[in-house]
Design a protein around this motif. Sequence first.
Motif, PDB file in Angstrom:
ATOM      1  N   PHE A  51       0.835  -1.197   0.000  1.00 31.62           N
ATOM      2  CA  PHE A  51       0.000   0.000   0.000  1.00 31.62           C
ATOM      3  C   PHE A  51       0.875   1.254   0.000  1.00 31.62           C
ATOM      4  CE2 PHE A  51      -2.404  -3.405   1.814  1.00 31.62           C
ATOM      5  CZ  PHE A  51      -3.740  -3.168   1.542  1.00 31.62           C
ATOM      6  N   ASP A  52       0.320   2.371  -0.468  1.00 32.00           N
ATOM      7  CA  ASP A  52       0.971   3.667  -0.306  1.00 32.00           C
ATOM      8  C   ASP A  52       0.924   4.051   1.165  1.00 32.00           C
ATOM      9  OD1 ASP A  52       1.288   4.000  -3.096  1.00 32.00           O
ATOM     10  OD2 ASP A  52      -0.762   4.759  -3.256  1.00 32.00           O
ATOM     11  N   ARG A 133       5.967   2.826  -0.581  1.00 34.72           N
ATOM     12  CA  ARG A 133       5.134   1.624  -0.577  1.00 34.72           C
ATOM     13  C   ARG A 133       5.505   0.748   0.618  1.00 34.72           C
ATOM     14  NH1 ARG A 133       0.731   1.044  -3.425  1.00 34.72           N
ATOM     15  NH2 ARG A 133       1.213  -0.941  -4.433  1.00 34.72           N
ATOM     16  N   TRP A 191      -3.511  10.016   4.967  1.00 33.37           N
ATOM     17  CA  TRP A 191      -4.663  10.034   4.058  1.00 33.37           C
ATOM     18  C   TRP A 191      -4.251  10.747   2.777  1.00 33.37           C
ATOM     19  CZ3 TRP A 191      -3.807  12.601   8.478  1.00 33.37           C
ATOM     20  CH2 TRP A 191      -3.818  13.996   8.458  1.00 33.37           C
ATOM     21  N   ARG A 194      -6.200   9.991  -4.499  1.00 25.32           N
ATOM     22  CA  ARG A 194      -5.469   9.705  -5.731  1.00 25.32           C
ATOM     23  C   ARG A 194      -6.100  10.448  -6.889  1.00 25.32           C
ATOM     24  NH1 ARG A 194      -1.656   5.974  -5.140  1.00 25.32           N
ATOM     25  NH2 ARG A 194      -0.823   7.311  -6.776  1.00 25.32           N
ATOM     26  N   TRP A 200      -9.307   7.067  -2.152  1.00 17.74           N
ATOM     27  CA  TRP A 200      -8.447   7.492  -1.048  1.00 17.74           C
ATOM     28  C   TRP A 200      -7.629   6.350  -0.460  1.00 17.74           C
ATOM     29  CZ3 TRP A 200      -8.286  12.393   1.547  1.00 17.74           C
ATOM     30  CH2 TRP A 200      -9.108  13.372   0.972  1.00 17.74           C
ATOM     31  N   ASP A 201      -6.348   6.645  -0.175  1.00 19.11           N
ATOM     32  CA  ASP A 201      -5.524   5.812   0.697  1.00 19.11           C
ATOM     33  C   ASP A 201      -5.728   6.348   2.115  1.00 19.11           C
ATOM     34  OD1 ASP A 201      -4.407   4.647  -1.618  1.00 19.11           O
ATOM     35  OD2 ASP A 201      -2.782   6.130  -1.662  1.00 19.11           O
ATOM     36  N   ASN A 203      -4.654   5.338   6.188  1.00 17.87           N
ATOM     37  CA  ASN A 203      -3.846   4.446   7.021  1.00 17.87           C
ATOM     38  C   ASN A 203      -3.736   4.969   8.448  1.00 17.87           C
ATOM     39  OD1 ASN A 203      -3.181   3.131   4.527  1.00 17.87           O
ATOM     40  ND2 ASN A 203      -1.540   4.625   4.222  1.00 17.87           N
ATOM     41  N   SER A 221      -4.967   0.885   4.100  1.00 14.79           N
ATOM     42  CA  SER A 221      -6.094   0.638   3.199  1.00 14.79           C
ATOM     43  C   SER A 221      -5.990   1.517   1.968  1.00 14.79           C
ATOM     44  CB  SER A 221      -7.426   0.900   3.915  1.00 14.79           C
ATOM     45  OG  SER A 221      -7.679   2.292   4.049  1.00 14.79           O
ATOM     46  N   ASP A 222      -6.655   1.104   0.898  1.00 21.34           N
ATOM     47  CA  ASP A 222      -6.764   1.946  -0.289  1.00 21.34           C
ATOM     48  C   ASP A 222      -8.060   1.628  -1.014  1.00 21.34           C
ATOM     49  OD1 ASP A 222      -6.291  -0.427  -1.722  1.00 21.34           O
ATOM     50  OD2 ASP A 222      -4.226   0.105  -2.233  1.00 21.34           O
TER      51      ASP A 222
END
Length: 248
Positions: A51-52, A133, A191, A194, A200-201, A203, A221-222
Amino acid sequence: MEPVAEAEPEVDHGASPAAAVPVPVPDGARVSVAVLDIGSGESAGYGSGVFDTASIVKVDILAALLLQAQDEGRRLTAREEAYAAVMIRSSDNDAATALWKAIGGADGLDAANARFGLTDTVGGDGGLWGLTRTTAADQLTLLRQVFGDDSQLDEASRTYVQGLMGEIAAGQRWGVSAAADGTAWALKNGWLPRGTTGLWDVNSIGRVTVGGRVLLVAVVSDGNAALAAGIALVEAAAKAAVSAFTAS
């Protein structure tokens, strides 16, 4: 109602009920969770993938800076401390960019992470630190460097990062803190919308206290339709993992 799927369970290092907990995930989104009980050493996780980081990488940037300072036999400068404070407490991006440059960008981050034991984290290209990542498991490894005794960071460095993560700005106190049973938490959230997809990412990483147990929790999450949806997913995942992990 939005369609949901269940995150695929995946046991991490130890046997734990958390590995068997399903997490409702909106269609098109992904989530991965890792949990560690500092006292017992038990750990577990579910969900997988890379994930990013978005702004959770700011903890990693600060850890790398502190490690470099230790190697040089010095403490942080007043300017570095000023940047670090606003970078963690209020997620200031300009401060993150300044410290990203100070550590040598992705090369500096990757070198520090090799020493920290992160194996699946790669620094973002150029100045794009938010596109670093990572995995939930690697973020748990980073948290162990910040909150555990067996760390490349000395006690003063660990205490410094922990203090900042416990002083997050009021509007950013969501995420893994939702799983705590009181005010004993320390965290950093990330947050990122994209531009190509509008998704949205979202985390969250940190330490929580639940039923007297001190837990490290990382949720990434993404594919979230909106920031609010991502926050809800991350908090639900953190609560589910912690609840199962602490069930008697």
